[in-house]
Design a protein around this motif. Structure first.
Motif, mmCIF file in Angstrom:
data_model
loop_
_atom_site.group_PDB
_atom_site.id
_atom_site.type_symbol
_atom_site.label_atom_id
_atom_site.label_comp_id
_atom_site.label_asym_id
_atom_site.label_seq_id
_atom_site.Cartn_x
_atom_site.Cartn_y
_atom_site.Cartn_z
ATOM 1 N N ASN A 109 0.799 -1.225 0.000
ATOM 2 C CA ASN A 109 0.000 0.000 0.000
ATOM 3 C C ASN A 109 0.828 1.270 0.000
ATOM 4 O O ASN A 109 0.323 2.341 -0.377
ATOM 5 N N SER A 110 2.094 1.186 0.405
ATOM 6 C CA SER A 110 2.922 2.388 0.388
ATOM 7 C C SER A 110 3.140 2.902 -1.034
ATOM 8 O O SER A 110 3.374 4.096 -1.237
ATOM 9 N N TYR A 111 3.042 2.010 -2.016
ATOM 10 C CA TYR A 111 3.238 2.405 -3.408
ATOM 11 C C TYR A 111 1.936 2.786 -4.123
ATOM 12 O O TYR A 111 1.975 3.290 -5.247
ATOM 13 N N VAL A 112 0.808 2.560 -3.478
ATOM 14 C CA VAL A 112 -0.476 2.815 -4.137
ATOM 15 C C VAL A 112 -0.627 4.261 -4.602
ATOM 16 O O VAL A 112 -1.084 4.505 -5.732
ATOM 17 N N PRO A 113 -0.254 5.277 -3.805
ATOM 18 C CA PRO A 113 -0.396 6.652 -4.303
ATOM 19 C C PRO A 113 0.407 6.919 -5.570
ATOM 20 O O PRO A 113 -0.021 7.689 -6.438
ATOM 21 N N LEU A 114 1.570 6.271 -5.700
ATOM 22 C CA LEU A 114 2.396 6.459 -6.885
ATOM 23 C C LEU A 114 1.755 5.832 -8.115
ATOM 24 O O LEU A 114 1.768 6.413 -9.205
ATOM 25 N N ALA A 117 -1.130 8.104 -9.143
ATOM 26 C CA ALA A 117 -0.671 9.293 -9.865
ATOM 27 C C ALA A 117 -0.303 8.949 -11.304
ATOM 28 O O ALA A 117 -0.598 9.719 -12.235
ATOM 29 N N LEU A 118 0.321 7.794 -11.484
ATOM 30 C CA LEU A 118 0.740 7.386 -12.827
ATOM 31 C C LEU A 118 -0.447 7.008 -13.695
ATOM 32 O O LEU A 118 -0.583 7.472 -14.837
ATOM 33 N N GLU A 119 -1.330 6.166 -13.164
ATOM 34 C CA GLU A 119 -2.427 5.619 -13.966
ATOM 35 C C GLU A 119 -3.510 6.643 -14.253
ATOM 36 O O GLU A 119 -4.242 6.516 -15.235
ATOM 37 N N HIS A 120 -3.625 7.674 -13.403
ATOM 38 C CA HIS A 120 -4.684 8.668 -13.583
ATOM 39 C C HIS A 120 -4.158 9.997 -14.114
ATOM 40 O O HIS A 120 -4.883 10.987 -14.152
ATOM 41 N N GLY A 121 -2.883 9.996 -14.513
ATOM 42 C CA GLY A 121 -2.325 11.191 -15.138
ATOM 43 C C GLY A 121 -2.266 12.396 -14.228
ATOM 44 O O GLY A 121 -2.422 13.541 -14.691
ATOM 45 N N GLY A 124 1.045 18.439 -11.462
ATOM 46 C CA GLY A 124 1.055 19.628 -10.626
ATOM 47 C C GLY A 124 0.990 19.325 -9.145
ATOM 48 O O GLY A 124 1.662 18.424 -8.636
ATOM 49 N N VAL A 125 0.154 20.086 -8.446
ATOM 50 C CA VAL A 125 0.054 19.977 -6.992
ATOM 51 C C VAL A 125 -0.423 18.589 -6.575
ATOM 52 O O VAL A 125 0.074 18.010 -5.606
ATOM 53 N N GLU A 126 -1.395 18.044 -7.304
ATOM 54 C CA GLU A 126 -1.916 16.712 -6.953
ATOM 55 C C GLU A 126 -0.810 15.667 -6.999
ATOM 56 O O GLU A 126 -0.670 14.856 -6.068
ATOM 57 N N LYS A 127 -0.013 15.693 -8.049
ATOM 58 C CA LYS A 127 1.072 14.718 -8.174
ATOM 59 C C LYS A 127 2.083 14.894 -7.051
ATOM 60 O O LYS A 127 2.578 13.908 -6.485
ATOM 61 N N GLN A 128 2.401 16.139 -6.722
ATOM 62 C CA GLN A 128 3.376 16.398 -5.665
ATOM 63 C C GLN A 128 2.878 15.900 -4.315
ATOM 64 O O GLN A 128 3.636 15.305 -3.540
ATOM 65 N N VAL A 129 1.603 16.126 -4.033
ATOM 66 C CA VAL A 129 1.031 15.668 -2.761
ATOM 67 C C VAL A 129 1.072 14.145 -2.675
ATOM 68 O O VAL A 129 1.463 13.565 -1.650
ATOM 69 N N LEU A 130 0.665 13.476 -3.752
ATOM 70 C CA LEU A 130 0.673 12.019 -3.759
ATOM 71 C C LEU A 130 2.092 11.472 -3.624
ATOM 72 O O LEU A 130 2.329 10.505 -2.895
ATOM 73 N N THR A 131 3.031 12.099 -4.320
ATOM 74 C CA THR A 131 4.425 11.642 -4.263
ATOM 75 C C THR A 131 5.013 11.821 -2.872
ATOM 76 O O THR A 131 5.678 10.920 -2.344
ATOM 77 N N ASP A 132 4.769 12.975 -2.264
ATOM 78 C CA ASP A 132 5.298 13.219 -0.919
ATOM 79 C C ASP A 132 4.687 12.256 0.093
ATOM 80 O O ASP A 132 5.379 11.745 0.980
#
Length: 234
Positions: A109-114, A117-121, A124-132
């Motif tokens: 589950n630690s990789y689920v946000p990544l 982010a990849l599968e849903h394109g 910007g801010v959304e990607k940064q929040v998910l990555t962090d």
């Protein structure tokens, strides 16, 4: 009785660990390739897995079993003589399930946000929040799992188990997302390197990338899903 078939997802499905487990088991099995997201979400595939996910295993008795933990425990029960799993009710069985649960609920589950982010394109801010958010989770689970492993040769001790097979299927995701430097966790780097050199892991990589794959186990060939579909009774 029929030869078991593992329906595995590509690219980079967590079903990788089940392929490794079947190779270690050494008993006859077949594979059926499921492209994600196209085929895995289709009505045809949902005939055998109504949530549209991989892996799914058609067992020797013709039953369909989904979810990695269920499939790995099914394989473990057939591999007690190889110490891949343990008899229910033993302390070793409990420790194996504890480790599988951690790998499934925390490490996976630690990789689920990544992946989201990849599968849903995401951008910007959304990607940064998910990555962090993911980076913090990935760092924590690596630290926790490294402490659990310590200087043991395998996750549960002296012998490899299906927990190690599941681990390598998820651990390789870091090579794709590059969230942490595994060298900061030398215990895990040691285990990762040992598994990457294992013939079953090399075989599973070759299967995913459709290269020449040399089985050291019971691989009985790959079958197209559309050919399997006409035989299914669900």
């Amino acid at each position: 009785m029929t030869t078991p078939i593992l329906f595995y997802g590509v690219p980079s499905g967590c079903s990788f660990g089940s392929i490794v487990a079947l190779e270690w088991l050494g008993q006859p099995y077949q594979l059926s390739r499921i492209e994600m997201p196209e085929l895995v979400t289709s009505d045809e595939y949902r005939r055998i897995n109504n949530v549209g996910e991989t892996p799914t295993l058609r067992t020797e008795s013709g039953e369909f079993l989904s979810e990695s933990m269920s499939i790995l425990n099914h394989i473990a029960a057939r591999g007690i003589d190889r110490k891949l799993g343990f008899a229910q009710g033993t302390p070793e069985f409990d420790r194996l399930n504890q480790m599988l649960a951690f790998l499934n609920t925390a490490f996976f589950n630690s990789y689920v946000p990544l992946w989201h982010a990849l599968e849903h394109g995401s951008d910007g801010v959304e990607k940064q929040v998910l990555t962090d958010f993911a980076r913090a989770k990935v760092e924590k689970v690596h630290a926790d799992l490294s402490a659990m492993l310590g200087d043991k040769p395998w996750l549960l001790g002296a012998h490899r188990t299906l927990a190690d097979a599941y681990f390598i299927g998820i651990a390789r995701w870091n090579e794709y997302h590059q969230v942490v430097d595994r060298r900061d966790y030398p215990n895990l780097q040691r285990l990762y390197d040992k598994l990457e050199a294992d013939p079953a892991v090399i075989f599973a990589h070759a299967i995913e990338y459709q290269r020449v794959a040399v089985s050291a186990g019971g691989f009985a060939g790959e079958v197209a899903f559309d050919k399997v579909l006409v035989e299914l009774v669900v």
